[in-house]
Design an enzyme around this catalytic site. Sequence first.
Site, mmCIF file in Angstrom:
data_model
loop_
_atom_site.group_PDB
_atom_site.id
_atom_site.type_symbol
_atom_site.label_atom_id
_atom_site.label_comp_id
_atom_site.label_asym_id
_atom_site.label_seq_id
_atom_site.Cartn_x
_atom_site.Cartn_y
_atom_site.Cartn_z
ATOM 1 N N ARG A 41 -29.830 15.051 43.709
ATOM 2 C CA ARG A 41 -31.175 15.392 44.059
ATOM 3 C C ARG A 41 -31.292 16.762 44.708
ATOM 4 N NH1 ARG A 41 -32.296 9.983 47.396
ATOM 5 N NH2 ARG A 41 -30.440 9.120 46.407
ATOM 6 N N GLY A 42 -30.163 17.315 45.135
ATOM 7 C CA GLY A 42 -30.178 18.542 45.938
ATOM 8 C C GLY A 42 -30.837 19.745 45.282
ATOM 9 N N GLU A 97 -27.438 24.219 40.656
ATOM 10 C CA GLU A 97 -26.848 23.470 41.771
ATOM 11 C C GLU A 97 -27.319 24.046 43.105
ATOM 12 O OE1 GLU A 97 -25.455 21.017 42.900
ATOM 13 O OE2 GLU A 97 -23.636 20.382 41.894
ATOM 14 N N ASP A 98 -27.579 23.180 44.054
ATOM 15 C CA ASP A 98 -27.921 23.629 45.395
ATOM 16 C C ASP A 98 -26.718 24.291 46.065
ATOM 17 O OD1 ASP A 98 -26.531 21.231 45.400
ATOM 18 O OD2 ASP A 98 -27.792 20.250 46.894
ATOM 19 N N ASP A 101 -19.437 23.078 46.806
ATOM 20 C CA ASP A 101 -18.615 22.809 47.988
ATOM 21 C C ASP A 101 -17.160 22.654 47.536
ATOM 22 O OD1 ASP A 101 -17.477 21.875 50.323
ATOM 23 O OD2 ASP A 101 -18.713 20.100 50.494
ATOM 24 N N GLY A 103 -16.476 21.720 44.421
ATOM 25 C CA GLY A 103 -16.490 22.035 42.988
ATOM 26 C C GLY A 103 -16.256 20.816 42.101
ATOM 27 N N LYS A 129 -19.389 27.738 48.750
ATOM 28 C CA LYS A 129 -18.330 27.764 49.768
ATOM 29 C C LYS A 129 -17.117 28.383 49.089
ATOM 30 C CE LYS A 129 -20.188 23.873 52.350
ATOM 31 N NZ LYS A 129 -20.009 22.475 52.791
HETATM 32 P P1 IMP Z 1 -19.039 19.345 45.529
HETATM 33 O O1 IMP Z 1 -18.776 18.366 44.412
HETATM 34 O O2 IMP Z 1 -18.118 19.096 46.689
HETATM 35 O O3 IMP Z 1 -19.002 20.774 45.058
HETATM 36 O O4 IMP Z 1 -20.464 19.075 46.105
HETATM 37 C C1 IMP Z 1 -21.442 18.587 45.297
HETATM 38 C C2 IMP Z 1 -22.743 18.214 45.939
HETATM 39 O O5 IMP Z 1 -22.581 17.684 47.247
HETATM 40 C C3 IMP Z 1 -23.643 19.392 46.096
HETATM 41 O O6 IMP Z 1 -24.333 19.666 44.926
HETATM 42 C C4 IMP Z 1 -24.575 18.896 47.193
HETATM 43 O O7 IMP Z 1 -25.600 18.107 46.634
HETATM 44 C C5 IMP Z 1 -23.654 18.081 48.066
HETATM 45 N N1 IMP Z 1 -23.156 18.905 49.170
HETATM 46 C C6 IMP Z 1 -22.017 19.633 49.228
HETATM 47 N N2 IMP Z 1 -21.903 20.299 50.392
HETATM 48 C C7 IMP Z 1 -23.018 19.991 51.085
HETATM 49 C C8 IMP Z 1 -23.527 20.402 52.388
HETATM 50 O O8 IMP Z 1 -22.937 21.192 53.148
HETATM 51 N N3 IMP Z 1 -24.735 19.854 52.743
HETATM 52 C C9 IMP Z 1 -25.437 19.000 51.945
HETATM 53 N N4 IMP Z 1 -25.012 18.622 50.743
HETATM 54 C C10 IMP Z 1 -23.813 19.108 50.318
HETATM 55 MG MG MG Z 2 -26.109 18.876 44.368
#
Ligand code: IMP
Ligand code: MG
Length: 173
Positions: A41-42, A97-98, A101, A103, A129
Amino acid sequence: MQSDFEILISGKQIAEKVREIGAQITRDFQNRELVIIGVLRGCFVFMADLARAIDLPVAIDFMEVSSYGDDLESSGNVKIIKDIKDPIHGKHVLLIEDIIDTGHTLNFVVDHLKLKNPASIGIAGLLIKKDKHNFRGKIDYSGFDIADHFVVGYGMDAKGLYRNLDHVAIFRA
Ligand code: IMP
Ligand code: MG
């Protein structure tokens, strides 16, 4: 204890960056069939603003995936909750993507969408990040590189809240 917020990126800074990225996408996708796909949803705030900053006929679709549950760290175990609705075969896809983090989510979503044979898959992420993520591909359009903080606002949540802030803040529970 009261939660603590520190403004990291103001609404005004975000708006300027979104306009720049939108103008760049407008130049890059002239005369191409572009589909922007948001990862719910981000993505919902960034995507709504970015879509309106792109001056092209553009199709909109969404996926919803989950990897966090209620945790503040990705589990790495990504599940599809909702797939895209329309075929993307032969189309140019831009994933929205919002935040990138770890990946994990992007690696999974890109692999999943590749199976549908789009002409190309690009990535637009508002926050990256940079020193942390291990996304395998290239991030074509990025807003801001940030350090490894947990952030909320502009679509991003902590336990389902704060998505409606117009800025990005560092969140300490
Ligand atoms: P990833 O798979 O770790 O890259 O993160 C995927 C998803 O987790 C992102 O698209 C966000 O929706 C959520 N997310 C990651 N880091 C944060 C944060 O610092 N705050 C809030 N949501 C996060
Ligand atoms: Mg997201």
